[in-house]
Design a protein around this motif. Sequence first.
Motif, PDB file in Angstrom:
ATOM      1  N   LEU A 139       0.832  -1.205   0.000  1.00  0.00           N
ATOM      2  CA  LEU A 139       0.000   0.000   0.000  1.00  0.00           C
ATOM      3  C   LEU A 139       0.864   1.251   0.000  1.00  0.00           C
ATOM      4  O   LEU A 139       0.661   2.159  -0.818  1.00  0.00           O
ATOM      5  N   VAL A 149      -5.521   3.619  -4.408  1.00  0.00           N
ATOM      6  CA  VAL A 149      -5.537   2.318  -3.742  1.00  0.00           C
ATOM      7  C   VAL A 149      -6.803   2.160  -2.905  1.00  0.00           C
ATOM      8  O   VAL A 149      -7.167   3.039  -2.129  1.00  0.00           O
ATOM      9  N   ALA A 177      -5.772   5.919   1.351  1.00  0.00           N
ATOM     10  CA  ALA A 177      -6.390   4.747   0.720  1.00  0.00           C
ATOM     11  C   ALA A 177      -7.867   4.669   1.098  1.00  0.00           C
ATOM     12  O   ALA A 177      -8.262   5.087   2.185  1.00  0.00           O
TER      13      ALA A 177
END
Length: 189
Positions: A139, A149, A177
């Motif tokens: 990530l 993401v 994210a």
Amino acid sequence: MTSRTDTALIIGDMQTGILANYPFSRAPVSPMRELVRAARAHGVLVVLVRTELRASGVDVSENNTVLTAFHQAGSLFHEGAGGTDIIPELAPRPGDVVITKRRTSAFVGTELELVLRAHHVESIALTGVATGAMVAATLYDALDRDYRVTVLSDACADAEADVHDFLMARIFPGRGARVMTAESWLGEL
């Protein structure tokens, strides 16, 4: 078939040796099966990532205590020993990509970015084990490389549930994210 050529589904470290030896890693198999099926049906690139170390240990530095411990624990992570095979439930099909990594992140020392750029991928749906290791490292690398993401919370697992929950609730969203369930992500396809 609808095509989502700008998106890749990344599934990390779902390999036979890990699932046989780390019971927590079995939890995301069911949502992953559905994710893979739907991704293929919608033209989403499926990327299966596995950890594999050379049996000789030439790729493991004594400075890296985690990888040294994995390497010295037996052949579980050694190339050619069978434990690094992707589990049958997620077996690669033509059109899928298998990436072999020798570090925690799926990007470090692999051709992952080359494959993603060749497919014009801008968005990644990230899954795998362990949340605090492969998922977190991949990530951070993906965000630093300017990918959008989304982490699919129920398609990830960690031996420490509180670590998983903390990363999903606080750290990953705080880094930019999106965090959602597999079902929610499938609903967006």
